[in-house]
Design an enzyme around this catalytic site. Structure first.
Site, PDB file in Angstrom:
ATOM      1  N   GLU A 122      23.874  73.126  89.101  1.00 43.33           N
ATOM      2  CA  GLU A 122      23.257  73.625  90.177  1.00 43.33           C
ATOM      3  C   GLU A 122      21.907  73.495  90.431  1.00 43.33           C
ATOM      4  OE1 GLU A 122      25.862  74.997  88.723  1.00 43.33           O
ATOM      5  OE2 GLU A 122      27.589  75.036  89.986  1.00 43.33           O
ATOM      6  N   HIS A 173      32.944  85.441  92.927  1.00 43.71           N
ATOM      7  CA  HIS A 173      33.368  84.312  93.672  1.00 43.71           C
ATOM      8  C   HIS A 173      33.318  84.851  95.131  1.00 43.71           C
ATOM      9  CE1 HIS A 173      34.119  81.570  90.583  1.00 43.71           C
ATOM     10  NE2 HIS A 173      34.620  80.596  91.190  1.00 43.71           N
TER      11      HIS A 173
HETATM   12  C1  LIG Z   1      28.163  77.670  88.300  1.00 46.04           C
HETATM   13  C2  LIG Z   1      29.527  77.046  88.936  1.00 46.04           C
HETATM   14  N1  LIG Z   1      29.842  75.872  89.580  1.00 46.04           N
HETATM   15  C3  LIG Z   1      30.942  75.727  90.205  1.00 46.04           C
HETATM   16  C4  LIG Z   1      31.963  76.404  89.987  1.00 46.04           C
HETATM   17  C5  LIG Z   1      33.272  75.959  90.612  1.00 46.04           C
HETATM   18  N2  LIG Z   1      34.150  75.563  89.649  1.00 46.04           N
HETATM   19  C6  LIG Z   1      35.114  76.196  89.081  1.00 46.04           C
HETATM   20  S1  LIG Z   1      35.980  75.854  87.704  1.00 46.04           S
HETATM   21  C7  LIG Z   1      35.117  74.326  87.692  1.00 46.04           C
HETATM   22  C8  LIG Z   1      35.395  73.151  87.045  1.00 46.04           C
HETATM   23  C9  LIG Z   1      35.390  73.501  85.406  1.00 46.04           C
HETATM   24  O1  LIG Z   1      35.630  72.590  84.745  1.00 46.04           O
HETATM   25  P1  LIG Z   1      35.672  72.565  83.441  1.00 46.04           P
HETATM   26  O2  LIG Z   1      34.539  73.133  82.592  1.00 46.04           O
HETATM   27  O3  LIG Z   1      35.906  71.290  82.700  1.00 46.04           O
HETATM   28  O4  LIG Z   1      36.939  73.660  82.694  1.00 46.04           O
HETATM   29  P2  LIG Z   1      38.386  73.506  83.167  1.00 46.04           P
HETATM   30  O5  LIG Z   1      38.584  74.042  84.402  1.00 46.04           O
HETATM   31  O6  LIG Z   1      38.759  71.853  83.065  1.00 46.04           O
HETATM   32  O7  LIG Z   1      39.106  74.256  82.134  1.00 46.04           O
HETATM   33  C10 LIG Z   1      34.291  74.395  88.702  1.00 46.04           C
HETATM   34  C11 LIG Z   1      33.178  73.209  88.941  1.00 46.04           C
HETATM   35  C12 LIG Z   1      32.041  77.490  89.175  1.00 46.04           C
HETATM   36  N3  LIG Z   1      32.772  78.387  88.986  1.00 46.04           N
HETATM   37  N4  LIG Z   1      30.731  78.010  88.602  1.00 46.04           N
END
Ligand SMILES: Cc1ncc(C[n+]2csc(CCOP(=O)(O)OP(=O)(O)O)c2C)c(N)n1
Lengths: 347, 321
Positions: free
Chosen positions: A82, A151
């Site tokens: 971000e 959230h």
């Molecule tokens: C700072 C932030 N940006 C965006 C999000 C939205 N978000 C929630 S989970 C996620 C994906 C996370 O992917 P990863 O780190 O690979 O973990 P996984 O869900 O695959 O275990 C996103 C973008 C968030 N929670 N926090």
């Protein structure tokens, strides 16, 4: 089924009547989609980026199909980064483009504060207007189904403290489209505040490309006994409260601020000079909120019109609890506005 | 590896799977009123790492934290009660599925902000160093978190100060629906470890023995004061990003990819190994299954019969004494 689709889909359709011409009815999210679509078509400098903008969900449908239509140079997915993305958008804006950066949750904007506050918002000022930063940062506040403390935040109040940042918070589909177009045309960084519970709101939306001036509020309902200034989703609650107040014999004037920074001072002064009473409904926590700012403004500029102290209806100064029971207690509703407004008029 | 540790890892993986499947089944009744992120398919990482941790070691995890919580020895009853948002939950219902906590076993809370836990875990590791104890911290995160500045800034800091922290990336390729390729052009997350001056390895995250061996070495390095390690564990989540949806086919993940990974089930694979070694017998498997069933049943009925918080609690804990 739970979450993602949940709470919003369960809500009643809320139709906001206003003076807008035209009988084509769209939802808030479709109005946004149309604004983005038409802006991409109109101006080759416009591009959209953000986590998931080109996936099947398309940011709750607001960017769906736009990559297919305009290509992946103009609508693209990004890393989850971000702060840097904000700076990257700002840099692109300095170089003459018009980026729209999307955060699917307002909470994630907190990660970009350095680039947003220290850089993008101050840049024109620091360099005596020689460099412009015409960018839009779209953020969506969520609520419900245990979104919890990280959230569901509505931090527009906090961001009002940032010089150089314009902030808009449209509540109707008509305004969503018009203000998105204005935000894109504007030569400054504009924070575009959405609330997930507004996405399903319906209302008349003209097909043509139109803009709504940033900084102009609108009276959604005329009244004489009390002024209710509402922002973002709280407009929906305020209008419901106004209906109830009417049944109780109280005539409430409902002002939708639409733009938070700069906001429409005239409309507030004018309304309060008529009603003498002011209630402000905000989606954020109470202390340091948009409501606080409006209250301070009223104390400065409308003090002699006021017959009663100003009342703020906001979330309490606690993080959002996840529990459904606590969540329900946490969010103010039309009932709270009704009760506080009635007290203000009658006591 | 000793026999009892092998059995412990097997038991942990199965417990994670059973609990997650049960959550998956219960979710449709709308009583778990909070977003959930399931780790079905990824069990080997948490189990293989945590088997080497002591109770007083720390872990930090993410929105997808159930597996790690269970593997570190978090209280199962309190976990399920938290999902049901009851006062008996580990955070009294105010945290929900994404914010599990159990300070008795070194779980100081988990975050729903991607990358937000990486500095926190680096901080507990800094404390271990400053306090001169030999507690190790493991930070779990997804491939998506490696996009964030916090990942890079924390790794750099930890390497400079030789902190006792193991960074465990569960690389399941996806961040919501975005494939790693859309977000990272490099050759691999593990290489960033090397770039910042610490060992970095890419390992098969569905092979609990491999995970466990690399984790053992990394944790030992920490205890000896030799500094951090980055482990990139390649794995796959079977369910969709959130809730109980299956995001396979039609613009989502390709069906062939999904089927391939299903065939690489970490539990099935480990069970086969244990059977060949004659460690796992029908009898032992039955005993483990029964014990797990009892634990799961007990936790869910405990949760469902627990009270919900009352609204007077709303403003509690904003500040603590
Ligand atoms: C700072 C932030 N940006 C965006 C999000 C939205 N978000 C929630 S989970 C996620 C994906 C996370 O992917 P990863 O780190 O690979 O973990 P996984 O869900 O695959 O275990 C996103 C973008 C968030 N929670 N926090």
């Amino acid at each position: 089924m739970p979450w993602t689709t949940v709470q919003v889909e369960k809500l009643d359709n809320f139709f906001i009547k206003d003076d807008t011409a035209g009988d084509r009815i769209l939802t808030y999210k479709d109005a946004l989609h149309e604004a983005l679509d038409q802006s991409l078509a109109r101006d080759p400098r416009v591009f959209i980026m953000g986590e998931g903008v080109d996936d099947v969900a398309g940011v709750f449908g607001t960017t769906k199909g736009l990559k297919e239509k305009y290509g992946e140079n103009r609508v693209f997915d990004t890393p989850i980064a971000e702060n840097s993305l904000t700076g990257i958008a700002a840099g692109a804006a300095m170089a003459g483009l018009r980026p729209v950066l999307i955060h699917a949750r307002m909470d994630f904007i907190l990660l970009s504060l350095d680039q947003l506050v220290n850089h993008a918002s101050k840049w024109s000022y620091m360099f005596a207007g020689q460099v412009k930063v015409p960018m839009v940062v779209r953020t969506i506040s969520a609520r419900g189904w245990g979104s919890g403390a990280q959230h569901s935040q509505c931090i527009q109040g906090m961001l009002m403290n940032v010089p150089g940042l314009k902030i808009v918070a449209p509540a109707t589909p008509y305004d969503a489209k018009g203000l998105m177009i204005s935000a894109i045309i504007d030569n400054n960084p504009v924070l575009f505040v959405e609330h997930r519970w507004l996405h399903k709101t319906t209302g008349p939306v003209p097909e043509n490309l139109y803009s709504i001036p940033i900084g102009k509020g609108v009276i959604r309902r005329k009244g004489n006994d009390i002024t209710i200034v509402a922002i973002s989703y709280m407009l929906v609650e305020a209008l419901k409260a106004a209906d109830k107040l009417k049944e109780a014999g109280i005539s409430a004037e409902v002002v939708d601020l639409r733009s938070l920074k700069p906001f429409d001072e005239e409309i507030i002064i004018e309304s309060v000079s008529k009603t003498g009473r002011l209630l402000i409904a905000d989606t954020g926590s109470k202390t340091g909120s948009v409501a606080s700012e409006i209250a301070a403004f009223a104390a400065e500029k409308a003090f002699y019109h006021l017959k009663k102290p100003v009342v703020r209806v906001c979330c309490p100064d606690t993080p959002t609890p996840t529990s459904d029971v606590l969540e329900k207690a946490y969010y103010p509703s039309d009932e709270d506005i009704f009760r506080e407004a009635a007290k203000l008029v009658r006591d | 590896m000793e026999r009892d540790k092998l059995i412990e890892m097997y038991r942990t993986m199965k417990l994670i799977r059973r609990i997650e499947q049960r959550i998956n089944d219960e979710y449709k009744y709308d009583e778990i009123k909070t977003p959930i992120h399931l780790s079905i398919g990824q069990e080997a990482v948490a189990a293989g790492v945590c088997v080497h941790l002591r109770k007083d070691d720390y872990i930090f995890s993410t929105h997808r934290n159930h597996a790690q919580y269970i593997a570190k020895g978090g209280n199962i009853r309190k976990m399920i009660a938290e999902l049901y948002l009851r006062t008996t939950g580990c955070a009294r219902g105010r945290g929900g599925s994404m914010h599990l906590v159990d300070t008795d076993v070194g779980i100081l809370g988990s975050t729903a902000i991607v990358g937000g836990n990486i500095p926190l875990g680096t901080g507990t590791a800094l404390a271990s160093k400053l306090l001169n104890n030999d507690r190790v911290t493991v930070v779990f995160f997804g491939d998506g978190a490696a996009d964030e500045g916090t990942f890079h800034e924390s790794l750099n800091f930890a390497a400079v100060r030789k902190l006792p922290v193991v960074y465990v990336c569960e690389n399941n390729f996806y961040a919501i629906n975005s494939h790693q390729k859309a977000r990272q052009a490099g050759e691999g997350i593990y290489q960033w470890g090397r770039g910042y001056g610490m060992p970095g390895y890419r390992i098969d995250g569905n092979d609990v023995l491999e995970v466990s061996e690399y984790a053992r070495q990394a944790i030992e390095r920490c205890r000896k004061g030799e500094g951090p390690t980055l482990l990139e564990c390649i794995t796959y989540r079977w369910k969709g990003h959130i809730g109980t949806v299956d995001d396979v086919g039609d613009g989502y993940r390709p069906k062939e990819e999904y089927d391939y990974w299903l065939s690489k089930c970490p539990i099935k694979r480990f069970a086969e190994f244990l059977r060949i070694k004659e460690i796992l017998t029908d009898e032992l498997e039955k005993a483990i299954d029964e014990e797990i069933d009892t634990t799961v049943e007990d936790a869910f009925s405990f949760a469902k019969s627990s009270p919900k918080p009352s609204t007077v609690e709303l403003t509690e804990f904003v500040y603590v004494d």
